[in-house]
Design an enzyme around this catalytic site. Structure first.
Site, PDB file in Angstrom:
ATOM      1  N   GLY A  45       0.822  -1.211   0.000  1.00 22.44           N
ATOM      2  CA  GLY A  45       0.000   0.000   0.000  1.00 22.44           C
ATOM      3  C   GLY A  45       0.849   1.251   0.000  1.00 22.44           C
TER       4      GLY A  45
ATOM      5  N   ILE B 136     -34.619  22.958  15.600  1.00 24.80           N
ATOM      6  CA  ILE B 136     -35.701  23.542  14.817  1.00 24.80           C
ATOM      7  C   ILE B 136     -36.977  23.486  15.653  1.00 24.80           C
ATOM      8  CG2 ILE B 136     -37.032  23.359  12.677  1.00 24.80           C
ATOM      9  CD1 ILE B 136     -34.602  21.920  11.447  1.00 24.80           C
TER      10      ILE B 136
ATOM     11  N   ALA C 296     -31.256  18.152  13.900  1.00 31.04           N
ATOM     12  CA  ALA C 296     -31.141  18.361  12.450  1.00 31.04           C
ATOM     13  C   ALA C 296     -30.664  19.762  12.116  1.00 31.04           C
ATOM     14  CB  ALA C 296     -32.484  18.089  11.773  1.00 31.04           C
TER      15      ALA C 296
END
Length: 585
Positions: free
Chosen positions: A201, A423, A463
C-alpha cells in the site's frame, strides 16, 4: 490620468460597521469566562501534545539523520500559514493515539495547498485504523477548494496485525488511490515527496500522485522483502520455513525492491532524486511555484484589513454557560475585515443573520444564529410562545435558503457560524412547514457548487446541525471547526434522558415502585451525553475536523477564503453579482 478601483467599489469598499469596544464593566464581568475557556484550551493542548509525541521520540529519528514529519512541515510550509486539521482524529481509538498522518491547510511558496504526511514516528508511517477515512477527508478538501494536494510519503505498509480495520471496505485504504485518480482527472495536481521504504500500500501511495520526488534512500514497490520472503506453500511455519524466511529476508536487505536505481534510472517514475531530505522539500517548493493560481487582485474587492477589535476578546464574548445569550454581531466583528458586514434581510427571520463580509479582502457569505429572546416571534405561533435565538423558525429557514441560492449564483463561499439548539417543534411548527423547509435548505445547499466551512461556536444540535452547512454537506463542506466550547449532540442530555425515561417513570409510579433507580439511570445518561459531546471527544470521532482556539478562528477563515479564490472552477465577475444589489435594493 490612469485610474484604478476595485470592482463594485460603492458596495464593497465601505460596508456597514458592526461591533463595539468592550466596556470596563464587560471586561470585569467576563474574567470568569476567560478562565473557563482556558480550562478547555488546556485540555485540548495536552491532547495535541500527546499526539505530537506519539511513537518513537523525535530525537531518535533525528539521530538517524532523518527528519520527523513535523520537521518536514516546518520547513515546507510558509511561516504563519499552517492551519492543522484532524490532529485529534482517532475514531477507532488506536493504541497509537492517532491515525498516523498529519494534515492541514498551508501555503507553499505563496500558494495554498492541502498538505498531508505520514508520521514516521508511528510504526514508520504504517497504515493504521482510521487513517483511510482521514485521507478521504483530505482528498475531499483538495477537491472542494480545487487546490494542490501535497504528500510527504513515508509509509511502511499496513499494520498487518489489524489488517481487517485497514485494508478493504468501500472507504478503506484502497479508496485513497481512486481518490488520487479522481483528483488527477479533475486537473488537481498531487505532489509527492517520498522518503524511506514504502512497500505494498505504501508503494501505491508513492506512485498514485501526479509528480514523484524522492530521497536517495527511498523506495516504492508492490511488495517488500518481508512479503517476497514470506511466501510459504506449506500453509504453516516450522524451523525449516523459518530459516528460509531468514535467508530470503537477509538477501533482500542489501537491495530492497523499487529503489532509486529502478524507479529513477530505469522506469523514470521519479522526476527528481535528492541526496538530502531538505532537497526533496525544495523540489516540492519549486513545483508549487509553477502551478496555477490567480493573482488575488482578480477577486479581491478591497485591500485586506484586520478586524477593528482584537480576537482575544472572543474569550470574553462567547459565554461558556451554554444557556447564556450573547450579541452575535460582537462575535462577527472580531472575524471580518475592518469589522464590517452587509446584512441580507435583517428584518426577516431574526433568529439568523445572513450577509456578505470581506475576509482577507475577498467577498464571502456568512450565516449564523442570533441569541436571546425574540418577542412577537415566530409570527405563526400567534404569541402562544416566544421565539428563542438559536432555534430555527419558518422565516429564518426561508431566508437561509434564499441566501444560499444567491451565494451559489454569485460564487460566494459561505462561512456558517453555528450555535443552534434545533428547529421549532410541535403541531404549530408542523403546520408552518418547518420539516419541509429544513429539507429545502439542504436542497438549496446541494444545488449550489460552492465551498463552505462550518464553525460550531457552541452548540450543534439535532437536524439544525445538518442544515447549517455541517459536515454532512459532503459536496460543499470543506471542513468543520469546533471551539473550546463546542458541544454536538442530537439533543441536550437532560432532554434525551427525559425523552428516554418519561414513560418509565409514569409506569414505575403507577405500580408504586421506588423512582430512584430510574432517576439514577437518567442522571447517568446526562453524564454520558456530556462526556461524549465535549470538544476533544468531537475531534476524536471526527464530528469536527479540528478544535481551534477562539482567537485563531479568523486565521482559518482567511485560509478558507484565500484558498477558495486561488484557482476557482467557476467565476462570477464581481460587477455582475446580484446579491450585493439585492441587499442594497
Amino acid at each position: 490620468m490612469d485610474r484604478k478601483q476595485a470592482a463594485l467599489r460603492p458596495y464593497f469598499e465601505k460596508m456597514p460597521d458592526i461591533g463595539k469596544p468592550l466596556s470596563a464593566g464587560e471586561i470585569k464581568r467576563t474574567e470568569e469566562n476567560i478562565k473557563l475557556v482556558q480550562e478547555q484550551e488546556e485540555i485540548i493542548a495536552k491532547a495535541v501534545e500527546k499526539v505530537k509525541n506519539a511513537g518513537t521520540p523525535a530525537e531518535v529519528i533525528r539521530k538517524k539523520g532523518q527528519m520527523t514529519v513535523w520537521d518536514r512541515l516546518d520547513y515546507l510550509v510558509d511561516e504563519g500559514t499552517w492551519c492543522p486539521l484532524h490532529t485529534l482524529y482517532n475514531p477507532r481509538d488506536n493504541e497509537e493515539g492517532c491515525t498516523g498522518v498529519v494534515d492541514g491547510l498551508g501555503k507553499i511558496e505563496g500558494k495554498w495547498a492541502v498538505i498531508i504526511g505520514f508520521d514516521n514516528k508511528v510504526m514508520a508511517g504504517a497504515w493504521i485504523s482510521g487513517q483511510a477515512e482521514n485521507m478521504l477527508r483530505v482528498t475531499d478538501l483538495a477537491k472542494r477548494l480545487n487546490i494542490p494536494l501535497v504528500w510527504l510519503t513515508n509509509c511502511s505498509g499496513v499494520k498487518l496485525m489489524e489488517q481487517e480495520n485497514v485494508y478493504a471496505d468501500r472507504r478503506g485504504s484502497g479508496a485513497t488511490f481512486f481518490r488520487h485518480a479522481e483528483l488527477n482527472r479533475l486537473g488537481i495536481p498531487i505532489l509527492n515527496g517520498i522518503y524511506g521504504t514504502n512497500p505494498a500500500g505504501g508503494g501505491y501511495q508513492g506512485i498514485s500522485p501526479t509528480i514523484l520526488i524522492a530521497h536517495k534512500d527511498a523506495n516504492i514497490a508492490v511488495g517488500g522483502a518481508g512479503i517476497v520472503g514470506g511466501m510459504n506453500p506449506k500453509g504453516f511455519f516450522d524451523l525449516e520455513s523459518a530459516q528460509q524466511l531468514i535467508d530470503a529476508t537477509q538477501g533482500f536487505k542489501a537491495k530492497a525492491p523499487g529503489r532509486i536505481e529502478t524507479h529513477f534510472d530505469e522506469t523514470a517514475y521519479f522526476r527528481e532524486v535528492y541526496d538530502s531530505e531538505i532537497g526533496v522539500l525544495d523540489g516540492i517548493k519549486e513545483y508549487m511555484s509553477g502551478l496555477p493560481a490567480y493573482d488575488p487582485k482578480v477577486f479581491r474587492v478591497a485591500e485586506p484589513a484586520e478586524p477593528k477589535y482584537p480576537g482575544l476578546e472572543l474569550n470574553r464574548l462567547l459565554p461558556a454557560n451554554q444557556r447564556r445569550p450573547y450579541d452575535a454581531m460582537q462575535i462577527l466583528a472580531r472575524l471580518t475585515d475592518n469589522s464590517e458586514f452587509m446584512e441580507y434581510r435583517p428584518e426577516y427571520g431574526p433568529e439568523v443573520f445572513t450577509g456578505i463580509a470581506k475576509i482577507d479582502g475577498f467577498p464571502v457569505g456568512i450565516i449564523g444564529n442570533r441569541q436571546g429572546m425574540l418577542p412577537k416571534y415566530p409570527e405563526y405561533a400567534e404569541r402562544a410562545y416566544v421565539g428563542i435565538g438559536g432555534k430555527h423558525y419558518r422565516q429564518g429557514l426561508i431566508k437561509q435558503s434564499e441566501f444560499v441560492t444567491l451565494c451559489g449564483r454569485d460564487n460566494l463561499p459561505i462561512i456558517w457560524l453555528q450555535d443552534t439548539t434545533g428547529i421549532d417543534v410541535g403541531d404549530v411548527a408542523e403546520r408552518a412547514e418547518l420539516l419541509a423547509l429544513g429539507q429545502s435548505l439542504i436542497y438549496s445547499i446541494e444545488k449550489t457548487d460552492i465551498a463552505m466551512i462550518c464553525i460550531v461556536l457552541r452548540k450543534g444540535t439535532a437536524a439544525a446541525h445538518y442544515i447549517m452547512g455541517g459536515p454532512q454537506a459532503n459536496e460543499n463542506n470543506a471542513f468543520t471547526l469546533g471551539t473550546p466550547l463546542t458541544e454536538i449532540y442530537v439533543m441536550h442530555g437532560e432532554t434525551a434522558a427525559a425523552a428516554s425515561y418519561a414513560r418509565r417513570l409514569v409506569k414505575e409510579q403507577e405500580v408504586g415502585k421506588d423512582l430512584e433507580p430510574v432517576i439514577e439511570k437518567m442522571n447517568q445518561m446526562v453524564k454520558d451525553y456530556e462526556e461524549k459531546s465535549r470538544p476533544a471527544y468531537c475531534a476524536k470521532l471526527g464530528l469536527v475536523d479540528e478544535i481551534v482556539g477562539l482567537s485563531d478562528l479568523r486565521s482559518y477563515c482567511v485560509a478558507f477564503a484565500s484558498a477558495n479564490y486561488q484557482n476557482p472552477k467557476s467565476i462570477t465577475p464581481i460587477h455582475q453579482m446580484i446579491l450585493p444589489r439585492t441587499i442594497k435594493g
